[in-house]
Design an enzyme around this catalytic site. Structure first.
Site, PDB file in Angstrom:
ATOM      1  N   THR A  15       0.819  -1.220   0.000  1.00  0.00           N
ATOM      2  CA  THR A  15       0.000   0.000   0.000  1.00  0.00           C
ATOM      3  C   THR A  15       0.854   1.271   0.000  1.00  0.00           C
ATOM      4  OG1 THR A  15      -1.566  -1.250   1.308  1.00  0.00           O
ATOM      5  CG2 THR A  15      -1.890   1.117   1.264  1.00  0.00           C
ATOM      6  N   VAL A  16       1.832   1.337   0.917  1.00  0.00           N
ATOM      7  CA  VAL A  16       2.617   2.573   1.038  1.00  0.00           C
ATOM      8  C   VAL A  16       3.466   2.785  -0.220  1.00  0.00           C
ATOM      9  CG1 VAL A  16       4.403   3.764   2.364  1.00  0.00           C
ATOM     10  CG2 VAL A  16       2.632   2.451   3.555  1.00  0.00           C
TER      11      VAL A  16
ATOM     12  N   GLU B  63      11.485   8.952   8.627  1.00  0.00           N
ATOM     13  CA  GLU B  63      10.352   9.742   9.137  1.00  0.00           C
ATOM     14  C   GLU B  63       9.051   8.935   9.110  1.00  0.00           C
ATOM     15  OE1 GLU B  63      10.130  13.391  10.200  1.00  0.00           O
ATOM     16  OE2 GLU B  63       8.455  12.209  10.965  1.00  0.00           O
TER      17      GLU B  63
ATOM     18  N   GLU C  76      -4.904  -5.555  10.816  1.00  0.00           N
ATOM     19  CA  GLU C  76      -4.417  -6.702  10.037  1.00  0.00           C
ATOM     20  C   GLU C  76      -5.207  -7.956  10.419  1.00  0.00           C
ATOM     21  OE1 GLU C  76      -1.761  -6.437   7.999  1.00  0.00           O
ATOM     22  OE2 GLU C  76      -1.270  -4.372   8.548  1.00  0.00           O
TER      23      GLU C  76
ATOM     24  N   LYS D 299       7.432   2.585  17.896  1.00  0.00           N
ATOM     25  CA  LYS D 299       7.488   4.011  17.576  1.00  0.00           C
ATOM     26  C   LYS D 299       8.014   4.814  18.773  1.00  0.00           C
ATOM     27  CE  LYS D 299       3.643   3.310  14.408  1.00  0.00           C
ATOM     28  NZ  LYS D 299       2.163   3.253  14.319  1.00  0.00           N
TER      29      LYS D 299
ATOM     30  N   GLY E 212      -1.689   4.617   6.366  1.00  0.00           N
ATOM     31  CA  GLY E 212      -2.412   4.742   5.102  1.00  0.00           C
ATOM     32  C   GLY E 212      -1.482   5.069   3.959  1.00  0.00           C
TER      33      GLY E 212
HETATM   34  N1  HSE Z   1      -0.853  -0.286  12.141  1.00  0.00           N
HETATM   35  C1  HSE Z   1      -0.425   1.014  12.530  1.00  0.00           C
HETATM   36  C2  HSE Z   1      -1.582   1.776  13.160  1.00  0.00           C
HETATM   37  C3  HSE Z   1       0.129   1.827  11.395  1.00  0.00           C
HETATM   38  O1  HSE Z   1      -2.675   1.237  13.261  1.00  0.00           O
HETATM   39  O2  HSE Z   1      -1.379   2.898  13.564  1.00  0.00           O
HETATM   40  C4  HSE Z   1       1.465   1.377  10.974  1.00  0.00           C
HETATM   41  O3  HSE Z   1       2.360   1.440  12.055  1.00  0.00           O
END
Ligand code: HSE
Length: 439
Positions: free
Chosen positions: A13-14, A130, A191, A206, A303
């Site tokens: 997707t990305v 980023e 997922e 993150k 997204g």
């Molecule tokens: N699956 C993550 C989320 C996005 O729902 O924020 C990708 O890290």
């Protein structure tokens, strides 16, 4: 016009978003950096997916990832495969073959990042990520560059859109966790195996990255205390609302003299705080620093195009650096110069002091409440409010919700150890920490 020649690993997707964005905004990008960002090659397990896509007519698309990392025609490699294997090997190969690398791979940076930063440095290559944190929200650059004058005191926020969507929907539609998760999967937010998201791993990856940048320390994913949202019920959310709170999966990093407090946990935040108003799939990060005060960053954390926006911004940086002849030298990936990186000790959860929401399933018999409050009192835990929910018989468990005043995690854990062995307490008590002092 000069070119930055790009190879891309993966075509999910990305990656499709990156290809689309480069094609559509080519003129704007050229006006900003004076370089054409040219996608030359894509290596993917599914080359057919690229067929007929606008802007890819002249792009070589095949399955040969390794040869892409060594292609002398390329200046940089964008890694959008995800996970460790083969991403780690391919990124290393690309750097060792003189390519700059851009990645959105949070797991790779958070758990194996140091070796890759060292490889990038050894090869004088740029290594940018980023897109690994909060998608379109430019938080890596904000902490590393825009707030570079400051000492960072804390970073907290909502770093997983899937969990935030689930918790928002549970509250608004009064649905169960399982129903909302199924709905999130149908909409493509979660997922098929949602455990990385709902067990807090994705948010912790993150957080490890943000903490590393904020305090110039190697990413310490293992040092993070992680709890997900599986145990949160719609009743918890309703009771929290009645008491003036919302439940959010909060990622929290704070600098103490003794080390770093790092945790990802469902958290009660007062309704009316800005973080409580971050809803649905949105992400938000709050950074408190000594001279800038608190700054907030909000936007789409996942997204196709939001994440592609961050990837392409990194590519534009690379192009600018290449133009200026300063690739691999302008900004250190973790903010401080590599020789100034210092591991910091973990300031563990046990040192926490906060207010708590406790939910116990109890048998509603005479004296139960007195027994439970006596145990809490014995450990120095003062109760702010107590609610019993459900009109049951003496044989049926009811929910007892206790809000505490500020107390020590150590004392709370000791008393929970006693409480969960009482005959009148059924199952493990649910503990949700309350974060006060938020903007
Ligand atoms: N699956 C993550 C989320 C996005 O729902 O924020 C990708 O890290």
């Amino acid at each position: 016009m000069k070119e930055l020649r790009i190879g891309m690993l993966g075509f999910g997707t990305v990656a499709r978003g990156v290809a689309g964005l480069l094609h559509r905004n080519q003129t704007q990008i050229e006006e900003r950096c004076g370089v054409t960002l040219k996608l030359i090659r894509i290596a993917t397990r599914t080359p057919d997916k690229a067929k007929g896509m606008a802007g890819l007519d002249a792009v070589r698309v095949d399955t040969d990832c390794e040869s892409l990392t060594q292609d002398a025609n390329l200046d940089c490699v964008v890694e959008l495969i995800g996970g460790f294997d083969p991403a780690e090997k391919l990124v290393t190969m690309a750097l060792n073959h003189g390519k700059h690398v851009v990645t959105a791979n949070k797991a790779l940076i958070a758990e194996r990042g140091m070796a890759l930063f060292n490889t990038a440095q050894k090869n004088h290559r740029d290594f940018a990520f980023e897109a690994a944190v909060a998608g379109a929200v430019p938080i890596v650059k904000a902490i590393r560059e825009s707030l570079a004058a400051n000492r960072i005191e804390s970073v907290h926020g909502i770093l997983n859109g899937t969990c935030n969507y689930i918790l928002t929907e549970m509250r608004e539609r009064k649905l169960s966790f399982a129903e909302t998760l199924a709905q999130a999967q149908e909409k493509g937010y979660a997922e098929a195996d949602p455990s990385f998201d709902i067990d807090g791993i994705d948010a912790a990856h993150k957080l490890a990255i943000l903490a590393a940048i904020a305090w110039g320390t190697p990413p310490d994913f293992r040092g993070i205390h992680i709890e997900g949202i599986r145990q949160i019920t719609d009743s918890d959310i309703t009771w929290a609302s009645e008491m003036g709170y919302r439940i959010k999966l909060l990622a929290i990093a704070k600098r103490h003299d003794a080390g770093l407090e790092l945790r990802v946990q469902p958290t009660l935040v007062a309704t009316g705080t800005m973080v409580s108003q971050v809803e649905g799939v949105f992400n938000a990060v709050f950074v408190k620093s000594d001279h800038a005060g608190t700054t907030m960053y909000h936007g789409r954390g996942a997204g196709e195009y939001p994440t592609a926006s961050a990837v392409v911004a990194d590519l534009i940086d690379l192009a600018r650096n290449q133009q200026a002849g300063i690739a691999g030298t302008r900004v250190s990936p973790l903010s401080v110069l590599p020789h100034n990186l210092r591991p910091l000790p973990v300031h563990g959860l046990i040192h926490l002091q906060c207010e708590y929401y406790l939910r116990l399933a109890i048998l509603d018999r005479p004296g139960v409440l007195a027994e439970i409050t006596a145990i809490l009192a014995k450990h120095g835990i003062s109760i702010d409010a107590i609610h019993q929910k459900g009109g049951a018989t003496a044989q049926e468990a009811v929910s007892l919700v206790i809000m505490t005043h500020q107390c020590k995690e150590k004392d709370l854990q000791t008393s929970l150890g006693v409480l969960e062995h009482l005959e009148s307490v059924q199952g493990k008590p649910v503990v949700i920490r309350i974060e006060t002092g938020l903007s």
